[in-house]
Design an enzyme around this catalytic site. Sequence first.
Site, PDB file in Angstrom:
ATOM      1  N   LYS A  13      40.796  37.133  34.965  1.00 40.42           N
ATOM      2  CA  LYS A  13      41.399  38.346  34.374  1.00 40.42           C
ATOM      3  C   LYS A  13      42.715  38.728  35.048  1.00 40.42           C
ATOM      4  CE  LYS A  13      38.258  41.383  35.502  1.00 40.42           C
ATOM      5  NZ  LYS A  13      37.255  40.617  36.223  1.00 40.42           N
ATOM      6  N   ARG A 160      40.523  37.813  50.317  1.00 33.31           N
ATOM      7  CA  ARG A 160      39.882  39.127  50.203  1.00 33.31           C
ATOM      8  C   ARG A 160      38.593  39.182  50.999  1.00 33.31           C
ATOM      9  NH1 ARG A 160      39.771  40.693  43.912  1.00 33.31           N
ATOM     10  NH2 ARG A 160      37.790  41.568  44.598  1.00 33.31           N
TER      11      ARG A 160
HETATM   12  P1  AMP Z   1      38.265  43.597  41.562  1.00 29.76           P
HETATM   13  O1  AMP Z   1      39.551  43.371  42.300  1.00 29.76           O
HETATM   14  O2  AMP Z   1      38.480  43.998  40.140  1.00 29.76           O
HETATM   15  O3  AMP Z   1      37.306  42.447  41.701  1.00 29.76           O
HETATM   16  O4  AMP Z   1      37.565  44.860  42.266  1.00 29.76           O
HETATM   17  C1  AMP Z   1      37.204  44.837  43.632  1.00 29.76           C
HETATM   18  C2  AMP Z   1      36.197  45.937  43.934  1.00 29.76           C
HETATM   19  O5  AMP Z   1      36.788  47.216  43.648  1.00 29.76           O
HETATM   20  C3  AMP Z   1      34.935  45.903  43.090  1.00 29.76           C
HETATM   21  O6  AMP Z   1      33.958  45.011  43.610  1.00 29.76           O
HETATM   22  C4  AMP Z   1      34.488  47.366  43.156  1.00 29.76           C
HETATM   23  O7  AMP Z   1      33.904  47.666  44.413  1.00 29.76           O
HETATM   24  C5  AMP Z   1      35.816  48.094  43.093  1.00 29.76           C
HETATM   25  N1  AMP Z   1      36.220  48.396  41.695  1.00 29.76           N
HETATM   26  C6  AMP Z   1      37.296  47.909  41.019  1.00 29.76           C
HETATM   27  N2  AMP Z   1      37.369  48.407  39.782  1.00 29.76           N
HETATM   28  C7  AMP Z   1      36.301  49.242  39.646  1.00 29.76           C
HETATM   29  C8  AMP Z   1      35.799  50.045  38.585  1.00 29.76           C
HETATM   30  N3  AMP Z   1      36.402  50.102  37.385  1.00 29.76           N
HETATM   31  N4  AMP Z   1      34.665  50.765  38.824  1.00 29.76           N
HETATM   32  C9  AMP Z   1      34.051  50.745  40.019  1.00 29.76           C
HETATM   33  N5  AMP Z   1      34.459  49.993  41.053  1.00 29.76           N
HETATM   34  C10 AMP Z   1      35.578  49.245  40.884  1.00 29.76           C
END
Ligand code: AMP
Length: 213
Positions: A13, A160
């Site tokens: 994504k 990360r």
């Molecule tokens: P990502 O970079 O999209 O994989 O997000 C990393 C982390 O941020 C996730 O594992 C959640 O802990 C938090 N996070 C990101 N977007 C959301 C969302 N829309 N709702 C809740 N937690 C989020």
Amino acid sequence: MNLIFMGPPGAGKGTQARQIADKYGIPQLSTGDMLRAAVKAGTEVGRKAKAAMESGGLVTDDIVVGIIADRISDADCKKGFILDGFPRTVAQARALDSMLMERKLKIDHVIDITCDTEALVARITGRSTCAGCGEGYHKEHKKPKKAGVCDKCGGTLTTRADDNEETVRNRLSVYDQQTAPVIDHYRHKGAFKTVDGMQEMDTVFKNLCAIIG
Ligand code: AMP
């Protein structure tokens, strides 16, 4: 053009959203990136979000809904935006519906990028990102010419903290339980499409462009 990119962690994504943002001249709104920046800056939001992010759980709906409500009001979102990693719960999707209705906006396409679970684990645990330009790398499929250094800008490659196998498996199970139901929310509304994220990155990009037009 207002877009939502859905799909499990590691489906591509973020990478695709970055390229689509460049091509169409609209910003990529990644709640994950915004939360990581808040944690790094030590803001109140960052302090509240840190523990959930480290364990692979979700940050509370009120925090992420607040972040997105502020962000889509910014001037650079006038031409449109790509939501990347939001909404992740049905409550967030409903909050987004009301937010858009208040602003007389609509989502043009919701695109779900699909991927096999074991491929996701392998992708995420091998990835690194340039701290300078955001370019993504993988320890097997896309190695930088010089270890730890970005080919494009010479920046430092970072991994990360939540990209380890244990946390990844938790993120995937959180996705199945809390985010997969969001797909149904949009499937019933129309303008919902699926793209096979197991294909080559260029093919995924072409498929996305064909949908967006
Ligand atoms: P990502 O970079 O999209 O994989 O997000 C990393 C982390 O941020 C996730 O594992 C959640 O802990 C938090 N996070 C990101 N977007 C959301 C969302 N829309 N709702 C809740 N937690 C989020």
